[in-house]
Design an enzyme around this catalytic site. Structure first.
Site, mmCIF file in Angstrom:
data_model
loop_
_atom_site.group_PDB
_atom_site.id
_atom_site.type_symbol
_atom_site.label_atom_id
_atom_site.label_comp_id
_atom_site.label_asym_id
_atom_site.label_seq_id
_atom_site.Cartn_x
_atom_site.Cartn_y
_atom_site.Cartn_z
ATOM 1 N N HIS A 1 46.671 104.722 114.255
ATOM 2 C CA HIS A 1 45.763 105.105 113.105
ATOM 3 C C HIS A 1 46.563 106.294 113.179
ATOM 4 C CE1 HIS A 1 41.385 106.068 112.547
ATOM 5 N NE2 HIS A 1 41.640 104.668 112.268
ATOM 6 N N HIS B 1 37.076 106.979 103.662
ATOM 7 C CA HIS B 1 35.247 107.611 104.588
ATOM 8 C C HIS B 1 34.233 106.893 103.667
ATOM 9 C CE1 HIS B 1 37.892 110.249 106.926
ATOM 10 N NE2 HIS B 1 37.965 108.858 107.597
ATOM 11 N N ARG C 1 46.897 108.139 109.779
ATOM 12 C CA ARG C 1 45.726 108.963 108.686
ATOM 13 C C ARG C 1 46.043 109.861 109.411
ATOM 14 N NH1 ARG C 1 42.197 105.348 106.341
ATOM 15 N NH2 ARG C 1 40.432 105.920 107.454
ATOM 16 N N LYS D 1 35.986 98.845 107.168
ATOM 17 C CA LYS D 1 34.954 99.305 107.768
ATOM 18 C C LYS D 1 33.770 99.644 106.698
ATOM 19 C CE LYS D 1 34.250 102.862 110.840
ATOM 20 N NZ LYS D 1 34.691 103.702 112.472
ATOM 21 N N ARG E 1 43.631 102.013 107.620
ATOM 22 C CA ARG E 1 43.315 101.601 108.855
ATOM 23 C C ARG E 1 44.755 100.426 109.304
ATOM 24 N NH1 ARG E 1 39.095 102.539 106.440
ATOM 25 N NH2 ARG E 1 37.120 104.296 107.801
ATOM 26 N N TYR F 1 30.307 108.428 91.418
ATOM 27 C CA TYR F 1 30.972 109.138 90.836
ATOM 28 C C TYR F 1 32.491 109.048 90.621
ATOM 29 C CZ TYR F 1 32.091 113.945 89.056
ATOM 30 O OH TYR F 1 32.799 114.482 88.471
#
Length: 411
Positions: free
Chosen positions: A335, A362, A338, A272, A245, A372
């Site tokens: 941005h 995310h 991304r 974030k 970001r 995991y």
């Protein structure tokens, strides 16, 4: 004998406090520092009490007597003026602490401390900036006295300047402050609850991003030809390789980056999702960091402000550079790197979608699954980072890339 104004005016300080009595329990206390303080002595249930009536000469003798007489009437009716004055002080303090501005500040501080869900510093700064716009209208008002019309008038001032999204967001934040006041027993209802639909809805816009392979190559070549600030150019060159970001890139600190291990460890406080994010660095990314290292030193911000090294690069710098290169805001943004990576990595068919999502940092609502996948896809992410940088190099050279789908999981 009753006091005279001359006697009070001419009273001189002594080594200790002393009193000059008037009548009806009124006296002036003369302090060693020269202060002359009006006091009223009275009894409640046989116990002696004292009430402060002000300071001479701010309060004259005649005014002190008026205040004495009012207090004695209150006492005659069964009241206690000293206790009432104490309550007034408490109410006044609560009134100051219960203004919208005070509670908004308290709410932002609370959200910043909220553990894994705590706000990042950038969120706190942005939120405070928006809420500050309400200070002139409702900031000093006790929160319990604010009516829906007060809030609406305040946010419509923002709307009138054409800041539709800011007005909408400010109204949302105000509602959060009111609901926090309810949760902390300082308010009974949210005055914004009936204001839905009152503001003009802004047009939803998405971050501009170039996702066509050929145009990505053109963009990379344009960045290489950028003739502005050298640090800005290096930040633009690095951004496609790490696709973090923009705020994470701008606030990057050399203490987070291990070039020998080729890992950039972004702490939870700056992400974030409020979780640590580790970025595997390709050979190209490491080389760029080493070049930046020579320009900005070994400590502090990787991309410091041009004005002072104690602050990071401005949030408008990279977008401004892209505009200078000729890319409109609906075409490419900081941005957008991304979205570029997400689109082309998924189109390649070479990588597991979860590895791509993890690379983009995310969130995952399932904590067990998230833990995991962080471990399960690390090796794949390392391989993907190098493949992606090599792919960008091919695009920069003008190679025609035809997506070839293969089994997810790497080369």
């Amino acid at each position: 004998m009753a006091l005279t104004d001359t006697a009070v005016r001419n009273a001189k300080p002594a080594e200790r406090d002393y009193k000059l009595a008037d009548s009806g329990g009124l006296f002036v206390l003369v302090t060693p520092a020269g202060g002359k303080l009006w006091r009223l002595k009275f009894r409640i249930d046989g116990k002696e009490r004292k009430l402060s009536l002000g300071r001479y000469p701010d309060v004259s003798l005649s005014e002190a007597r008026k205040r004495r007489d009012e207090a004695r009437k209150h006492i005659a009716l069964g009241g206690d003026p000293a206790r009432e004055k104490q309550r007034e002080k408490i109410r006044a303090k609560l009134s100051v602490d219960n203004t919208f501005a005070a509670i908004a500040t308290e709410y932002c501080a609370k959200r910043q401390r909220d553990g894994e869900k705590g706000w990042a510093q950038s969120t706190v700064v942005r939120t405070k900036s928006l809420l500050t716009r309400l200070n002139a209208s409702i900031g000093r008002l006790p929160i319990g006295e604010i009516e829906p019309a007060d809030v609406l008038a305040a946010v419509r001032k923002i709307e009138a300047r054409g800041k539709l999204e800011s007005a909408r967001r400010t109204l949302q934040l105000a509602s959060l402050v009111f609901r926090y006041a309810i949760a902390t027993a300082r308010l009974t209802s949210d005055p914004t609850r009936d204001l839905r639909g009152a503001l003009t809805s802004p047009t939803v816009t998405h971050y501009g991003a170039i996702t066509d392979a050929k145009r990505v190559g053109e963009l990379l070549r344009s960045i290489d030809d950028y003739d502005g600030s050298g640090i800005t150019k290096l930040a633009l060159q690095l951004a496609p390789h790490v696709f973090v970001r923009p705020g994470e890139l701008r606030h990057a600190d050399w203490s987070e980056i291990n070039l020998d291990s080729a890992i950039w460890a972004i702490p939870a406080g700056r992400t974030k999702m409020r979780k640590p994010h580790h970025v595997p660095l390709s050979r190209q990314a490491v080389a760029l960091f080493r070049e930046i290292h020579q320009a900005t030193g070994t400590t502090g911000y990787v991309f410091p402000s041009v004005r002072t090294r104690t602050r990071p690069m401005s949030e408008n710098t990279l977008n401004g550079a892209l505009r200078r290169l000729g890319y409109a805001s609906d075409e490419m943004t900081a941005h957008g790197f991304r979205a570029m990576a997400s689109t082309l990595l998924n189109e390649s068919g070479k990588w597991h979608p979860d590895a791509i999502e993890r690379a983009l940092a995310h969130g995952d609502g399932d904590k067990v699954r998230a833990a995991y996948h962080r471990g399960a896809h690390w090796d794949e992410r390392v391989a993907m980072a190098q493949w992606w940088s090599d792919h960008l190099d091919m695009l920069r050279k003008g190679a025609e890339i035809v997506p070839i789908r293969s089994k997810a999981g790497g080369d």
